[in-house]
Enzyme design. Structure first.
Site, PDB file in Angstrom:
ATOM      1  N   GLY A  12       0.829  -1.200   0.000  1.00 59.41           N
ATOM      2  CA  GLY A  12       0.000   0.000   0.000  1.00 59.41           C
ATOM      3  C   GLY A  12       0.866   1.253   0.000  1.00 59.41           C
ATOM      4  O   GLY A  12       2.103   1.172   0.052  1.00 59.41           O
ATOM      5  N   ASP A  13       0.209   2.422  -0.108  1.00 61.80           N
ATOM      6  CA  ASP A  13       0.902   3.723  -0.099  1.00 61.80           C
ATOM      7  C   ASP A  13       1.906   3.848  -1.244  1.00 61.80           C
ATOM      8  O   ASP A  13       2.918   4.540  -1.119  1.00 61.80           O
ATOM      9  CB  ASP A  13       1.640   3.956   1.236  1.00 61.80           C
ATOM     10  CG  ASP A  13       0.752   3.710   2.433  1.00 61.80           C
ATOM     11  OD1 ASP A  13      -0.391   4.175   2.395  1.00 61.80           O
ATOM     12  OD2 ASP A  13       1.194   3.047   3.385  1.00 61.80           O
ATOM     13  N   GLU A  14       1.629   3.206  -2.359  1.00 63.69           N
ATOM     14  CA  GLU A  14       2.573   3.234  -3.488  1.00 63.69           C
ATOM     15  C   GLU A  14       2.421   4.517  -4.312  1.00 63.69           C
ATOM     16  O   GLU A  14       3.211   4.744  -5.240  1.00 63.69           O
ATOM     17  CB  GLU A  14       2.336   2.023  -4.411  1.00 63.69           C
ATOM     18  CG  GLU A  14       2.584   0.669  -3.777  1.00 63.69           C
ATOM     19  CD  GLU A  14       1.300   0.077  -3.178  1.00 63.69           C
ATOM     20  OE1 GLU A  14       0.292   0.809  -3.114  1.00 63.69           O
ATOM     21  OE2 GLU A  14       1.324  -1.090  -2.776  1.00 63.69           O
ATOM     22  N   LYS A  16      -0.917   5.395  -5.400  1.00 69.80           N
ATOM     23  CA  LYS A  16      -2.039   5.076  -6.292  1.00 69.80           C
ATOM     24  C   LYS A  16      -2.883   6.312  -6.588  1.00 69.80           C
ATOM     25  O   LYS A  16      -3.393   6.464  -7.687  1.00 69.80           O
ATOM     26  CB  LYS A  16      -2.941   4.008  -5.661  1.00 69.80           C
ATOM     27  CG  LYS A  16      -2.292   2.644  -5.583  1.00 69.80           C
ATOM     28  CD  LYS A  16      -3.212   1.628  -4.942  1.00 69.80           C
ATOM     29  CE  LYS A  16      -3.472   1.892  -3.480  1.00 69.80           C
ATOM     30  NZ  LYS A  16      -2.298   1.799  -2.605  1.00 69.80           N
ATOM     31  N   LYS A  18      -2.306   9.503  -7.127  1.00 69.49           N
ATOM     32  CA  LYS A  18      -1.903  10.320  -8.275  1.00 69.49           C
ATOM     33  C   LYS A  18      -2.197   9.603  -9.597  1.00 69.49           C
ATOM     34  O   LYS A  18      -2.707  10.201 -10.542  1.00 69.49           O
ATOM     35  CB  LYS A  18      -0.404  10.646  -8.167  1.00 69.49           C
ATOM     36  CG  LYS A  18       0.170  11.187  -9.455  1.00 69.49           C
ATOM     37  CD  LYS A  18       1.635  11.546  -9.374  1.00 69.49           C
ATOM     38  CE  LYS A  18       2.195  11.653 -10.786  1.00 69.49           C
ATOM     39  NZ  LYS A  18       3.542  12.173 -10.852  1.00 69.49           N
ATOM     40  N   GLY A  40      -6.903   6.268   1.903  1.00 68.54           N
ATOM     41  CA  GLY A  40      -6.907   7.726   1.941  1.00 68.54           C
ATOM     42  C   GLY A  40      -6.264   8.314   0.704  1.00 68.54           C
ATOM     43  O   GLY A  40      -5.071   8.139   0.489  1.00 68.54           O
ATOM     44  N   HIS A  41      -7.062   8.935  -0.115  1.00 66.51           N
ATOM     45  CA  HIS A  41      -6.498   9.601  -1.289  1.00 66.51           C
ATOM     46  C   HIS A  41      -6.670  11.105  -1.140  1.00 66.51           C
ATOM     47  O   HIS A  41      -7.755  11.569  -0.827  1.00 66.51           O
ATOM     48  CB  HIS A  41      -7.226   9.188  -2.567  1.00 66.51           C
ATOM     49  CG  HIS A  41      -6.883   7.813  -3.019  1.00 66.51           C
ATOM     50  ND1 HIS A  41      -5.638   7.260  -2.856  1.00 66.51           N
ATOM     51  CD2 HIS A  41      -7.625   6.885  -3.640  1.00 66.51           C
ATOM     52  CE1 HIS A  41      -5.637   6.048  -3.354  1.00 66.51           C
ATOM     53  NE2 HIS A  41      -6.825   5.782  -3.829  1.00 66.51           N
ATOM     54  N   GLN A 225      -5.069  -0.115  -0.773  1.00 68.25           N
ATOM     55  CA  GLN A 225      -4.014  -0.925  -0.116  1.00 68.25           C
ATOM     56  C   GLN A 225      -3.076  -1.566  -1.143  1.00 68.25           C
ATOM     57  O   GLN A 225      -2.891  -1.016  -2.212  1.00 68.25           O
ATOM     58  CB  GLN A 225      -4.637  -1.978   0.804  1.00 68.25           C
ATOM     59  CG  GLN A 225      -5.317  -1.343   1.975  1.00 68.25           C
ATOM     60  CD  GLN A 225      -6.743  -1.784   2.158  1.00 68.25           C
ATOM     61  OE1 GLN A 225      -7.363  -2.350   1.292  1.00 68.25           O
ATOM     62  NE2 GLN A 225      -7.261  -1.493   3.313  1.00 68.25           N
ATOM     63  N   THR A 240      -4.864  -7.127   5.331  1.00 67.44           N
ATOM     64  CA  THR A 240      -6.181  -6.512   5.423  1.00 67.44           C
ATOM     65  C   THR A 240      -7.224  -7.630   5.321  1.00 67.44           C
ATOM     66  O   THR A 240      -6.881  -8.793   5.103  1.00 67.44           O
ATOM     67  CB  THR A 240      -6.328  -5.414   4.348  1.00 67.44           C
ATOM     68  OG1 THR A 240      -7.470  -4.634   4.674  1.00 67.44           O
ATOM     69  CG2 THR A 240      -6.478  -5.977   2.941  1.00 67.44           C
ATOM     70  N   GLY A 303      -1.665   9.054   9.848  1.00 65.73           N
ATOM     71  CA  GLY A 303      -0.516   9.868  10.256  1.00 65.73           C
ATOM     72  C   GLY A 303       0.646   9.027  10.775  1.00 65.73           C
ATOM     73  O   GLY A 303       1.674   9.552  11.195  1.00 65.73           O
ATOM     74  N   THR A 415       7.553  11.081 -11.187  1.00 68.59           N
ATOM     75  CA  THR A 415       8.755  11.721 -10.651  1.00 68.59           C
ATOM     76  C   THR A 415       8.472  12.877  -9.683  1.00 68.59           C
ATOM     77  O   THR A 415       9.395  13.592  -9.302  1.00 68.59           O
ATOM     78  CB  THR A 415       9.625  12.246 -11.812  1.00 68.59           C
ATOM     79  OG1 THR A 415       8.824  13.122 -12.599  1.00 68.59           O
ATOM     80  CG2 THR A 415      10.155  11.113 -12.678  1.00 68.59           C
TER      81      THR A 415
HETATM   82  P1  GDP Z   1      -1.677   5.722  -2.098  1.00 66.38           P
HETATM   83  O1  GDP Z   1      -2.413   5.354  -0.877  1.00 66.38           O
HETATM   84  O2  GDP Z   1      -1.136   4.537  -2.842  1.00 66.38           O
HETATM   85  O3  GDP Z   1      -2.399   6.690  -2.987  1.00 66.38           O
HETATM   86  O4  GDP Z   1      -0.367   6.459  -1.636  1.00 66.38           O
HETATM   87  P2  GDP Z   1      -0.271   7.740  -0.671  1.00 66.38           P
HETATM   88  O5  GDP Z   1      -1.209   8.789  -1.126  1.00 66.38           O
HETATM   89  O6  GDP Z   1      -0.346   7.306   0.737  1.00 66.38           O
HETATM   90  O7  GDP Z   1       1.225   8.161  -0.930  1.00 66.38           O
HETATM   91  C1  GDP Z   1       1.497   8.818  -1.980  1.00 66.38           C
HETATM   92  C2  GDP Z   1       2.148  10.110  -1.578  1.00 66.38           C
HETATM   93  O8  GDP Z   1       3.259  10.249  -2.376  1.00 66.38           O
HETATM   94  C3  GDP Z   1       1.259  11.292  -1.826  1.00 66.38           C
HETATM   95  O9  GDP Z   1       1.561  12.300  -0.908  1.00 66.38           O
HETATM   96  C4  GDP Z   1       1.662  11.708  -3.227  1.00 66.38           C
HETATM   97  O10 GDP Z   1       1.454  13.066  -3.483  1.00 66.38           O
HETATM   98  C5  GDP Z   1       3.116  11.361  -3.230  1.00 66.38           C
HETATM   99  N1  GDP Z   1       3.618  10.935  -4.535  1.00 66.38           N
HETATM  100  C6  GDP Z   1       2.995  10.202  -5.499  1.00 66.38           C
HETATM  101  N2  GDP Z   1       3.823   9.989  -6.542  1.00 66.38           N
HETATM  102  C7  GDP Z   1       4.990  10.598  -6.234  1.00 66.38           C
HETATM  103  C8  GDP Z   1       6.263  10.709  -6.897  1.00 66.38           C
HETATM  104  O11 GDP Z   1       6.477  10.193  -7.984  1.00 66.38           O
HETATM  105  N3  GDP Z   1       7.236  11.398  -6.234  1.00 66.38           N
HETATM  106  C9  GDP Z   1       7.045  11.955  -5.006  1.00 66.38           C
HETATM  107  N4  GDP Z   1       8.051  12.577  -4.428  1.00 66.38           N
HETATM  108  N5  GDP Z   1       5.879  11.870  -4.355  1.00 66.38           N
HETATM  109  C10 GDP Z   1       4.873  11.199  -4.952  1.00 66.38           C
END
Ligand code: GDP
Length: 431
Positions: A12-14, A16, A18, A40-41, A225, A240, A303, A415
């Site tokens: 998770g937290d990859e 997704k 964006k 959480g997006h 996730q 999960t 957090g 990036t």
């Molecule tokens: P999700 O749950 O998979 O959507 O991941 P999170 O939102 O928890 O984590 C993604 C975080 O990394 C967010 O704050 C994004 O703005 C940031 N992020 C996404 N892609 C990139 C990237 O390529 N580079 C950097 N530095 N941050 C990124």
């Protein structure tokens, strides 16, 4: 290609959010198919910040249909609050733009109470690290055939019968944990009150999606996730409570598996994990600290500080197989800027033997030590790169080596957090 599934290919937290945002602009229908409001997006559109937990990312874009599939567990009170919040931000949400599968199980307040009481009672090492929102207990009730589902809200007699059946199970359980019995009449009243706010969105989602598919609409299935948290294929029991892998997009919405044309695995250029559980490439040193700081590795919903480590190609190769990944979106490459040397895990050593996968048995997982390959890092900045030409040679070599080791091509490269700072290799929606 018409239908794309997005799955996290690690814990998770990859990033997704964006990528889903980027793809949802190109889609006609956006569906959630598993998980609850623990995802959480944060989306930033034209400077406006939207925090979404239960709603699919598509709701903030006009002219799209957003769908909550039956594979999700839904907290109706949370959903109504979330809808009201984004409506206040000027987003229009109507039964034409949001549909909830009639067979979606509900998360009740008693599920959250149970979740938190169990985590408090658990000793160190047995805590799962749940978000305490009742998602696990709601899935247990679904499998235990005592869930209250969206359609049950429409008929008072059915609703009361379902509540009584659920309480037959929950009241003795609560007694054992030292929590008071549920206020039955209060719960029924709460459900009757929320019913009128949820039922307008209820729909036979499987049927609607079939019609949309036949009409040539592009459907995006938005995973939450990551595949290593999958209830079957993850690092059990630190997982999960739902299936996360791409096959769940079919069972969690009612489209046939043949309707899925492209599976996009979201892969971070290093590894993170929240909460307890095995993590072979975890770093307890200044490199781990640095990844956490440069990558801002703190949970959107909780957090919590994330554990950080080197890229584990062995695990990602595994998740690419179990999710049938067509191509990956490699994110946060910029976070690796400035490291002199980078390490990639290519396999594990277990009792003197080399393994090319992580075994399922917990004791074996604990004894596995990563086998690393070292690569030179780069001192230049990759932040904001939008073409291969913007990347230093060593960064390109790193990406190419990742592709080779995971046996899957890069379709997108990210990036920076900005949507346009993306290198497109293959458009998952292209025909
Ligand atoms: P999700 O749950 O998979 O959507 O991941 P999170 O939102 O928890 O984590 C993604 C975080 O990394 C967010 O704050 C994004 O703005 C940031 N992020 C996404 N892609 C990139 C990237 O390529 N580079 C950097 N530095 N941050 C990124």
């Amino acid at each position: 290609m018409a239908n794309v599934v997005v799955v996290g290919a690690q814990w998770g937290d990859e990033g997704k959010g964006k990528i889903v945002d980027w793809l949802s602009e190109r889609a006609d229908v956006i569906c959630r198919f598993q998980g609850g409001h623990n995802a959480g997006h944060t989306l930033v559109i034209d400077g406006e910040v939207f925090k979404l937990h239960a709603l699919p990312s598509g709701v903030v874009r006009g002219g799209k249909l957003s769908v909550i599939g039956n594979g999700v567990v839904l907290d109706p009170w949370h959903l109504v609050t979330e809808i009201e919040t984004v409506q206040k931000q000027g987003v229009e949400i109507t039964p034409q733009t949001l549909m909830i599968a009639e067979n979606t199980p509900l998360i009740l307040p008693l599920h959250g109470e149970l979740d938190r009481a169990r985590e408090e009672a658990a000793s160190k090492g047995t805590k799962i690290g749940t978000t305490g929102r009742g998602i696990g207990p709601a899935y247990e009730d679904k499998v235990g055939r005592r869930a209250i589902r969206v359609a049950d809200l429409a008929d008072e007699a059915t609703l009361i019968a379902r509540v009584d059946r659920a309480l037959q199970h929950h009241d003795p359980l609560r007694r054992g944990l030292g929590i008071d019995a549920v206020d039955r009449d209060g719960l029924i009243a709460q459900l009757k009150e929320i019913a009128s706010k949820i039922l307008p969105y209820a729909a036979p989602v499987w049927k609607v999606l079939n019609e949309k598919r036949r009409a040539g609409n592009r459907i995006l299935f938005e995973g939450a996730q990551g595949a290593l948290l999958d209830i079957d294929f993850g690092t059990y029991p630190f997982v999960t409570s739902s299936n996360v892998i791409a096959g769940q997009a079919a069972t969690g919405t009612g489209v046939g598996p043949g309707s899925i044309d492209f599976v996009l695995g979201i892969v971070k250029a290093y590894t993170t994990r929240v909460g307890e559980g095995p993590f072979p490439t975890e770093l307890d040193d200044e490199n781990g600290q640095r990844l956490g700081e440069q990558g801002h590795e703190f949970g959107t919903t909780t957090g919590r500080k994330r554990r950080c480590g080197w890229f584990d190609a062995c695990l990602v190769r595994q998740t690419c197989v179990t999710s049938g990944v067509t191509g990956i979106a490699l994110t946060k490459l910029d976070v690796l800027d400035g490291f002199e040397t980078l390490k990639i895990c290519t396999g594990y050593e277990l009792d003197g033997e080399r393994l090319d996968y992580l075994p399922i048995a917990a004791d074996q997982q604990a004894r596995c030590t990563p086998i690393y390959e070292e690569m030179p890092g780069w001192s230049e900045s990759t932040e904001g790169a939008r073409s291969w030409a913007d990347l230093p040679a060593n960064a390109i070599k790193y990406v190419r080596r990742v592709e080779e080791l995971i046996e899957c091509p890069v379709a997108l490269l990210s990036t920076s957090p900005e949507r346009e700072d993306t290198i497109l290799v293959t458009d998952p929606f292209s025909d």
